[in-house]
Design an enzyme around this catalytic site. Structure first.
Site, short mmCIF file in Angstrom:
data_model
loop_
_atom_site.label_atom_id
_atom_site.label_comp_id
_atom_site.label_asym_id
_atom_site.label_seq_id
_atom_site.Cartn_x
_atom_site.Cartn_y
_atom_site.Cartn_z
N HIS A 99 0.84 -1.20 0.00
CA HIS A 99 0.00 0.00 0.00
C HIS A 99 0.87 1.26 0.00
CE1 HIS A 99 -3.37 -2.44 1.96
NE2 HIS A 99 -2.29 -3.13 2.32
N TYR A 100 0.24 2.42 -0.27
CA TYR A 100 0.83 3.69 0.14
C TYR A 100 -0.11 4.36 1.12
CZ TYR A 100 -1.84 5.90 -3.79
OH TYR A 100 -2.80 6.32 -4.67
N GLU B 50 2.67 -0.92 4.45
CA GLU B 50 2.32 0.46 4.10
C GLU B 50 3.61 1.24 3.82
OE1 GLU B 50 -0.38 2.18 3.62
OE2 GLU B 50 -2.06 1.10 4.55
N HIS C 245 -2.63 -3.05 -3.22
CA HIS C 245 -3.98 -2.87 -2.69
C HIS C 245 -4.98 -2.72 -3.85
CE1 HIS C 245 -6.52 -0.78 0.68
NE2 HIS C 245 -7.04 -1.92 0.28
#
Length: 280
Positions: free
Chosen positions: A43-44, A107, A154
């Protein structure tokens, strides 16, 4: 000390009541088992580091196993790998749902995208941060024996609803590091020339092939918004220079090679490889 004394007193009372302490024999270990972790999802955060850390560790009702900072580059473990973190939400891949229960989430601190008069602009990732993500991914994959086709973004597990890690994320570097397979460029070039000289397959073909990859794809025979979002997500991974969601010749060629036996190449990392290499 007080807690220990209370525990000892409880044990004495149980013994006095004639109730033996239960013991579990753990000397027999089955060969028929594997890790509960089957997927790795990247993810970011869309937030800076301080805000990302706060959201992922306090009352934001979202979390991840790891957070990778950009400056200075640093990895933080926020959830034990044996526990479920809340990073995927409503999700699907190749028939599997509720991926939080079988995945590890990473993340990456990155602001995501900005909508401008010239279109949507995605923020780049510093190379040192990507190097850190690649090394972390290698370690997680080794611990849990995660299949290469289950290292996902994601967006892959929630196309349209999510865009991260976005087209600026260099999936090709993960392929160069021996983590994921990549379409054979020579085969793609041949197929692209054929489609450019003739006709691109219809929407039914695109929907069927995208579902074959693993995406949750409409099977309507119509190039609707949901189908374009899945095509765009596929493009973000394999052709990030143009993610408009169009059924063009290059996307068709990539999609055919990705879903054709022998079309995907998997690099074998060399001993001591610390940097991505381009040769397969």
């Amino acid at each position: 000390m007080k807690t220990k004394l209370l525990a000892l007193a409880s044990a004495v009372l149980l013994a006095a009541c004639g109730t033996p302490l239960r013991q579990i024999d753990r000397t027999h270990v089955s060969e028929n088992q594997d890790s509960r972790v089957q997927f790795l999802v990247i993810h970011y955060t869309v937030l800076d580091f301080d805000k990302s850390m706060k959201v992922l560790t306090t009352g934001g009702k979202v979390s991840a196993h790891y957070l990778v900072r950009e400056n200075p580059v640093q990895t933080y473990q926020l959830v034990d790998e044996n526990r479920r973190s809340w990073h995927g939400g409503v999700s699907y891949w190749a028939g599997a749902t509720n991926l939080n229960s079988a995945s590890i989430g990473i993340e990456i601190v990155n602001p995501g995208f900005t909508d401008t008069p010239m279109g949507r602009v995605y923020a780049p990732y510093p190379q040192r941060q990507i190097d850190e993500v690649i090394q972390l991914t290698k370690e997680i994959v080794a611990r849990h024996n995660i299949r290469s086709d289950r290292i996902l973004g994601h967006a892959d597990i929630a196309p349209g609803r999510k865009q991260d890690p976005g087209p600026a994320f260099p999936w090709k570097q993960l392929a160069d590091a021996g983590l994921i397979p990549w379409p054979d460029a020579a085969q793609v070039q041949i197929k692209q020339a054929i489609y450019q000289a003739g006709a691109v397959p219809d929407v039914n073909w695109f929907q069927q092939r995208l579902a074959q990859v693993g995406y949750q794809t409409p099977r309507t025979g119509v190039l609707d918004v949901a189908t374009r979002e899945v095509i765009s997500t596929f493009q973000m991974r394999y052709r990030p220079t143009n993610i408009a969601g169009d059924m063009d010749a290059e996307t068709a060629a990539l999609l055919e090679i990705v879903t054709t036996p022998g079309g995907m190449l998997m690099k074998k990392p060399l001993p001591g490889d610390s940097q991505p290499r381009s040769a397969y």
